[in-house]
Design a protein around this motif. Structure first.
Motif, PDB file in Angstrom:
ATOM      1  N   ARG A 173       0.835  -1.213   0.000  1.00  0.00           N
ATOM      2  CA  ARG A 173       0.000   0.000   0.000  1.00  0.00           C
ATOM      3  C   ARG A 173       0.863   1.253   0.000  1.00  0.00           C
ATOM      4  NH1 ARG A 173      -5.619  -0.901  -0.642  1.00  0.00           N
ATOM      5  NH2 ARG A 173      -5.946  -3.035   0.040  1.00  0.00           N
ATOM      6  N   ALA A 174       2.008   1.198   0.669  1.00  0.00           N
ATOM      7  CA  ALA A 174       2.892   2.364   0.698  1.00  0.00           C
ATOM      8  C   ALA A 174       3.456   2.635  -0.690  1.00  0.00           C
ATOM      9  CB  ALA A 174       4.020   2.139   1.701  1.00  0.00           C
ATOM     10  N   LEU A 175       3.883   1.582  -1.381  1.00  0.00           N
ATOM     11  CA  LEU A 175       4.407   1.752  -2.736  1.00  0.00           C
ATOM     12  C   LEU A 175       3.306   2.217  -3.684  1.00  0.00           C
ATOM     13  CD1 LEU A 175       6.836   1.492  -4.616  1.00  0.00           C
ATOM     14  CD2 LEU A 175       6.207  -0.900  -4.961  1.00  0.00           C
ATOM     15  N   GLU A 176       2.110   1.653  -3.542  1.00  0.00           N
ATOM     16  CA  GLU A 176       0.980   2.075  -4.380  1.00  0.00           C
ATOM     17  C   GLU A 176       0.657   3.547  -4.183  1.00  0.00           C
ATOM     18  OE1 GLU A 176      -1.533  -2.124  -4.449  1.00  0.00           O
ATOM     19  OE2 GLU A 176      -2.230  -0.443  -3.257  1.00  0.00           O
ATOM     20  N   SER A 177       0.585   3.981  -2.930  1.00  0.00           N
ATOM     21  CA  SER A 177       0.219   5.380  -2.677  1.00  0.00           C
ATOM     22  C   SER A 177       1.326   6.332  -3.136  1.00  0.00           C
ATOM     23  CB  SER A 177      -0.108   5.601  -1.205  1.00  0.00           C
ATOM     24  OG  SER A 177       1.020   5.342  -0.400  1.00  0.00           O
ATOM     25  N   ALA A 178       2.590   5.927  -3.016  1.00  0.00           N
ATOM     26  CA  ALA A 178       3.682   6.784  -3.477  1.00  0.00           C
ATOM     27  C   ALA A 178       3.656   6.941  -4.993  1.00  0.00           C
ATOM     28  CB  ALA A 178       5.022   6.209  -3.025  1.00  0.00           C
ATOM     29  N   VAL A 179       3.443   5.839  -5.713  1.00  0.00           N
ATOM     30  CA  VAL A 179       3.365   5.905  -7.176  1.00  0.00           C
ATOM     31  C   VAL A 179       2.133   6.692  -7.600  1.00  0.00           C
ATOM     32  CG1 VAL A 179       3.074   4.523  -9.275  1.00  0.00           C
ATOM     33  CG2 VAL A 179       4.715   3.822  -7.545  1.00  0.00           C
ATOM     34  N   ALA A 180       1.007   6.490  -6.913  1.00  0.00           N
ATOM     35  CA  ALA A 180      -0.215   7.218  -7.261  1.00  0.00           C
ATOM     36  C   ALA A 180      -0.058   8.715  -7.029  1.00  0.00           C
ATOM     37  CB  ALA A 180      -1.393   6.681  -6.449  1.00  0.00           C
ATOM     38  N   ALA A 181       0.600   9.096  -5.940  1.00  0.00           N
ATOM     39  CA  ALA A 181       0.800  10.522  -5.670  1.00  0.00           C
ATOM     40  C   ALA A 181       1.730  11.154  -6.701  1.00  0.00           C
ATOM     41  CB  ALA A 181       1.376  10.710  -4.268  1.00  0.00           C
ATOM     42  N   GLU A 182       2.801  10.441  -7.063  1.00  0.00           N
ATOM     43  CA  GLU A 182       3.742  10.990  -8.029  1.00  0.00           C
ATOM     44  C   GLU A 182       3.134  11.040  -9.432  1.00  0.00           C
ATOM     45  OE1 GLU A 182       8.456  10.465  -9.104  1.00  0.00           O
ATOM     46  OE2 GLU A 182       7.569   9.293  -7.491  1.00  0.00           O
ATOM     47  N   ALA A 183       2.372  10.007  -9.802  1.00  0.00           N
ATOM     48  CA  ALA A 183       1.728  10.003 -11.121  1.00  0.00           C
ATOM     49  C   ALA A 183       0.576  11.000 -11.173  1.00  0.00           C
ATOM     50  CB  ALA A 183       1.223   8.608 -11.467  1.00  0.00           C
ATOM     51  N   GLY A 184      -0.109  11.194 -10.058  1.00  0.00           N
ATOM     52  CA  GLY A 184      -1.198  12.169 -10.011  1.00  0.00           C
ATOM     53  C   GLY A 184      -0.719  13.597 -10.129  1.00  0.00           C
TER      54      GLY A 184
END
Length: 185
Positions: free
Chosen positions: A100-111
């Motif tokens: 979940r930490a990796l998912e949220s980091a990638v989602a924040a950077e891609a967003g």
């Protein structure tokens, strides 16, 4: 795919139960009357003694139904998301990075990329070889090639470097958001 299997399975079971219920409510068993048993004593005797294969076929059919039900239950319990990723610390040991930490980091950077309205990320695969499924919703003015290049370049490179992975395959799905008409007053 599992959702489609669930819908088809529930539709078939529902149709069989509906047909059986209508048959019982109307009081007329197929090929019999209202007070006729489902299998007469003569039919039971004939199936049991004359055709030895019939009971084996019934037992095999019931066994197959039990195996399919167990397969369906295990498919429901299987998780589609990855909980953690193994990260090599360099000293022969491994650390666990929460998925979940990796998912949220990638989602924040891609967003934060130009033209991206919303981003959802799911981590899949195995702990040693994870992969990402990224769903980007683009703004109406965005250029899809630029958003995809931004995702494939710095975003995934940063995720690979921070997780210590040699490669991180990703599947990107792009969707353009609706453009609302400007209001004239």
């Amino acid at each position: 795919m599992l959702g489609s299997v669930n819908r088809v399975l529930l539709a078939i079971i529902g149709a069989v139960l509906l047909a059986a219920g209508i048959s019982v409510i109307t009081g007329s068993w197929p090929l019999g009357g209202r007070h006729a048993p489902l299998l007469t004593a003569q039919a039971r005797h004939r199936y049991w003694h004359a055709d030895g294969w019939w009971w084996w076929a019934v037992i095999a059919g019931l066994g197959l139904c039990v195996l399919l039900a167990l397969w369906w239950l295990l498919a429901q319990l299987r998780r589609s998301r990855l909980d953690a990723v193994l990260v090599d610390t360099g000293d022969g040991a491994y650390a666990l990075l929460r998925g979940r930490a990796l998912e949220s980091a990638v989602a924040a950077e891609a967003g934060a990329l130009d033209g991206v309205a919303r981003c959802r990320v799911a981590l899949r695969g195995r702990r040693e070889t994870p992969s990402l499924r990224v769903a980007l919703e683009l703004e109406p003015h965005a250029v899809p090639a630029d958003a995809l290049a931004g995702l494939a370049g710095p975003v995934l490179a940063h995720a690979r470097a921070s997780a210590g992975l040699p490669e991180l395959p990703a599947e990107a799905r792009l969707k353009v958001g609706s453009h609302r008409a400007a209001r004239v007053t």
